[in-house]
Design an enzyme around this catalytic site. Structure first.
Site, PDB file in Angstrom:
ATOM      1  N   CYS A  97      30.584  26.821   5.247  1.00 23.79           N
ATOM      2  CA  CYS A  97      29.136  26.930   5.058  1.00 23.79           C
ATOM      3  C   CYS A  97      28.692  26.034   3.910  1.00 23.79           C
ATOM      4  O   CYS A  97      29.288  26.077   2.827  1.00 23.79           O
ATOM      5  CB  CYS A  97      28.745  28.377   4.786  1.00 23.79           C
ATOM      6  SG  CYS A  97      27.009  28.611   4.310  1.00 23.79           S
ATOM      7  N   LYS A 155       0.869  -1.182   0.000  1.00 20.18           N
ATOM      8  CA  LYS A 155       0.000   0.000   0.000  1.00 20.18           C
ATOM      9  C   LYS A 155       0.903   1.227   0.000  1.00 20.18           C
ATOM     10  O   LYS A 155       1.431   1.624   1.028  1.00 20.18           O
ATOM     11  CB  LYS A 155      -0.926   0.014   1.218  1.00 20.18           C
ATOM     12  CG  LYS A 155      -1.939   1.156   1.202  1.00 20.18           C
ATOM     13  CD  LYS A 155      -2.883   1.072   2.397  1.00 20.18           C
ATOM     14  CE  LYS A 155      -3.906   2.203   2.348  1.00 20.18           C
ATOM     15  NZ  LYS A 155      -3.283   3.532   2.408  1.00 20.18           N
ATOM     16  N   CYS A 184      27.974  30.951   9.931  1.00 21.95           N
ATOM     17  CA  CYS A 184      28.585  31.174   8.628  1.00 21.95           C
ATOM     18  C   CYS A 184      29.136  32.592   8.615  1.00 21.95           C
ATOM     19  O   CYS A 184      28.427  33.543   8.973  1.00 21.95           O
ATOM     20  CB  CYS A 184      27.557  30.997   7.510  1.00 21.95           C
ATOM     21  SG  CYS A 184      28.068  31.700   5.925  1.00 21.95           S
TER      22      CYS A 184
END
Length: 703
Positions: free
Chosen positions: A434, A147, A450
């Site tokens: 970052c 399902k 950052c």
């Protein structure tokens, strides 16, 4: 048109010319200008035929015969031929890259009802279903299928070509999303082999789990809210009005029921065996069983395999195999009586971490977010949880692959409480740069930042939102949705780009009309000479909100004086109320950043912060709250806000039940006026505002 080198290889067994793009196809082609339209049409037909076959091998057979790069070359050639010779066609494979944005979805009726399935998680209910079936039609066989937890859709083919794709809707009718469905690789534009002239099939559109986690990771890292689960991601994608957006998202389809056809098979098993020959992908976990106990065993085996499947399932579906028996069993108003869903129990609180995404906030703060196998926590499906900061991660020794317990308090983001089972070595460590702009990551105690500042794309959108927010310059019409549009379309790449927007650019965007564009441009134009305090707050300097910004404006008077002092002698900032050593250093670091400095300099080419002579003027307006909208003729809106605040009032950016007056200048915002009327807030014009100040003894307060 290119031909194969081996002369014998370009003929089929019957002597007809073979398709040169099926096996070891060439990837270098004659220049388009050397082709006649007839030659181009012949090549297009061969390319379409070949690409459809390669799609079938890839999506249905899972056995591609050419490399991805070769496929891309064939696809690009087909696209170029169609464009150059005006040979586009609705069922061409090139339609998979999207089309023109839609204005809305048309509601259409299904060719056959798409009803729901009776379901339960209790085994006795499954046995009762079997007893009823055998009582009414005798002994039957069942087909057991996973399902799928996706979006059910109807796909209608006419003479082999995709005519329409429609969402389930209410079971009787749904939304026509054909343009979006054409972009899904496992949706053939034209069926293979010899399908019935009329053919409608039901399929489940879904997003694979690994693709879902990767997609959510991208959303988190660029500052968007992630989807709760793959089903929500799928439904949200299909509702997009721009098919090119849908084409970029990783959707797949399993086909599992023939709804209607000019020729029908006698059993569901035969249908499922036939679908792949048409190029329609079926699931390889389907089994036919002789008894309900075997179906129950199938469900238990699928429950054990659930976590290892590449797609989400929430149970199994047990269907009567014989079509005659199905017709005899019939249906209720809500569901077919020949099928039953045996549901899995919801995952409760304990789940594995499949990935970690790092979200970059407006101030540059890095927040690690655990991406989870979706789990039920307090009745809510959760697919992400906060890991807070590096110190928390180390203390809990948590990493990708660990099974963890997730907690949820109220409406806040869930968090990882503890590791239940260690599936990894060591703990997760934040990247040194970052994940968005690759600037170095800096630490301030337990918090990571950052260092890219306003030059970091992840911080850009939120920086723009804050610049335009109530705590910034209060630009009505610049909210989360509009900022996302402006950034995603490339119209705004820095905060300063707001001041270069043009009317035609805005009206070309989805959902924008001339009135909304004109209102936004008026708001932006009115912000070119903001009060110093508002401008300082709008920059989004960490720890500098409206209150601190007013103190800094009062102390330094001009932006140039403030910026010079912040760069050269940050310690002297500590003499200002609300500014301590940490805040002073943060302000210094903000302006010392080259990326931030470039953005601020670009802003100053469009914006002239007004010198401030803000001084305490008394408490005549203490207890009152003002909201301003539109342009004032005598002073700027920011100067009016400064004046009422200097005399003890509050000036906020949105209307609520606590607002005492809405001051409406020229071209006022419709939202604030509607909110004022809803909350019975008096609306005064500019002249009435000055009269009101005079009543409180504030004479010449705006001069």
């Amino acid at each position: 048109m290119p031909v194969a080198d081996d002369e014998d290889s370009d003929r089929d067994d019957d002597g007809t010319e073979a398709n040169p793009y099926l096996h070891d196809p060439p990837t270098e082609f004659e220049p388009l200008e050397e082709l006649s339209k007839d030659d181009a049409r012949d090549q297009v037909d061969l390319l379409r035929e070949a690409i459809r076959e390669h799609d079938r091998r890839y999506y249905v057979e899972n056995d591609p015969t050419i490399a991805d790069r070769t496929y891309d070359a064939l696809f690009a050639r087909l696209s170029a031929l169609e464009d150059e010779f005006d040979l586009s066609h609705p069922d061409s494979p090139t339609r998979s890259v999207g089309g023109e944005p839609l204005e809305a979805f048309e509601t259409v009726e299904h060719v056959a009802p798409m009803l729901s399935i009776d379901q339960s998680g209790e085994v006795e209910d499954v046995r009762e279903f079997d007893e009823r079936v055998r009582r009414e039609v005798g002994t039957v066989r069942y087909v057991c299928e996973p399902k799928f937890d996706g979006v059910s859709m109807e796909f209608v083919y006419d003479e082999g070509s995709l005519e329409r794709a429609v969402t389930r809707g209410d079971g009787r009718e749904g939304d026509d999303v054909t343009a979006n469905a054409r972009t899904i690789g496992s949706v053939p534009q034209r069926l293979h082999d010899d399908p019935p002239a009329h053919f409608a099939v039901r399929g489940e559109v879904y997003m694979p789990k690994d693709e879902f986690q990767a997609y959510n990771r991208e959303r988190i890292e660029r500052g968007d809210d992630p989807f709760a689960n793959p089903r929500n991601a799928t439904a949200g994608t299909l509702r997009q009005l721009d098919p090119t957006v849908v084409a970029e998202r990783p959707l797949e389809v399993f086909y599992f029921d023939v709804l209607d056809a000019s020729e029908l098979e006698e059993t569901h098993t035969e249908e499922l065996e036939t679908l792949p020959t048409y190029g329609l992908r079926t699931n390889d976990r389907v089994e036919r069983v002789d008894t309900i106990e075997a179906a129950i065993d199938y469900r238990d085996r699928m429950l054990e395999a659930r976590d290892d499947l590449p797609y989400e399932i929430d149970g199994v579906v047990i269907k009567v195999d014989s079509r005659d028996a199905r017709e005899e069993l019939g249906r209720t108003a809500r569901h077919d009586r020949w099928a039953f869903a045996y549901k899995f129990p919801a995952r409760a609180e304990v789940t594995p971490i499949v990935d970690v995404a790092v979200q970059v906030g407006r101030t540059g703060r890095l927040t690690p977010v655990a991406l989870l196998e979706p789990v039920d926590v307090g009745g809510v499906t959760v697919s992400r949880a906060s890991l807070h900061n590096p110190d928390e991660i180390e203390a809990k020794n948590v990493n990708v692959g660990d099974t963890v317990r997730v907690q949820r308090a109220g409406d806040v983001i869930p968090y990882v409480e503890e590791v239940v089972e260690k599936g990894s070595t060591g703990h997760y460590e934040l990247p040194e740069t970052c994940p968005v702009c690759d600037s170095p990551v800096e630490r301030e105690g337990p918090i990571a930042y950052c260092s890219g500042g306003l030059g970091c794309p992840a911080q850009l959108r939120r920086a723009i939102e804050y610049y335009a927010s109530d705590d910034g310059l209060d630009l009505e019409g610049v909210g989360e949705r509009s900022v996302r549009q402006l950034v995603d379309t490339g119209l705004v790449e820095t905060v300063a780009d707001l001041y270069g927007l043009e009317r035609e650019e805005l009206t070309d965007l989805e959902g924008w009309g001339e009135t909304s564009a004109d209102n936004l441009l008026a708001e932006i134009e009115d912000s070119r000479e903001p009060p110093l305090a508002d401008f300082l707050s709008a920059l989004g300097i960490p720890h500098v909100g409206p209150t601190t910004a007013r103190e800094l404006a009062r102390e330094f008077g001009s932006f140039a004086a403030f910026r010079e002092r912040a760069l050269e002698e940050p310690a002297e900032l500590e003499d200002v109320d609300d500014v301590g050593e940490t805040v002073a250093e943060t302000i210094h670091d903000f302006f010392a950043s080259e990326a931030n400095a470039a953005v601020v300099d670009a802003l100053l080419e469009h914006v002239s912060p007004q010198e401030s002579d803000l001084e305490a003027g008394g408490d005549e307006l203490e207890g009152l709250t003002f909201v301003f909208t539109g342009s004032l003729s005598e002073v700027t809106r920011g100067e009016a806000q400064e004046t009422v605040e200097a005399h003890g009032a509050n000036a906020t950016g949105s209307v609520s039940g606590n607002t005492d007056y809405l001051v409406a200048g020229e071209s006022p915002g419709a939202t604030k006026q509607a909110d004022a009327e809803e909350n019975d807030v008096p609306i005064v014009d500019e002249a009435e505002f000055y009269e009101l100040l005079a009543e409180y003894g504030i004479e010449g307060g705006l001069e």
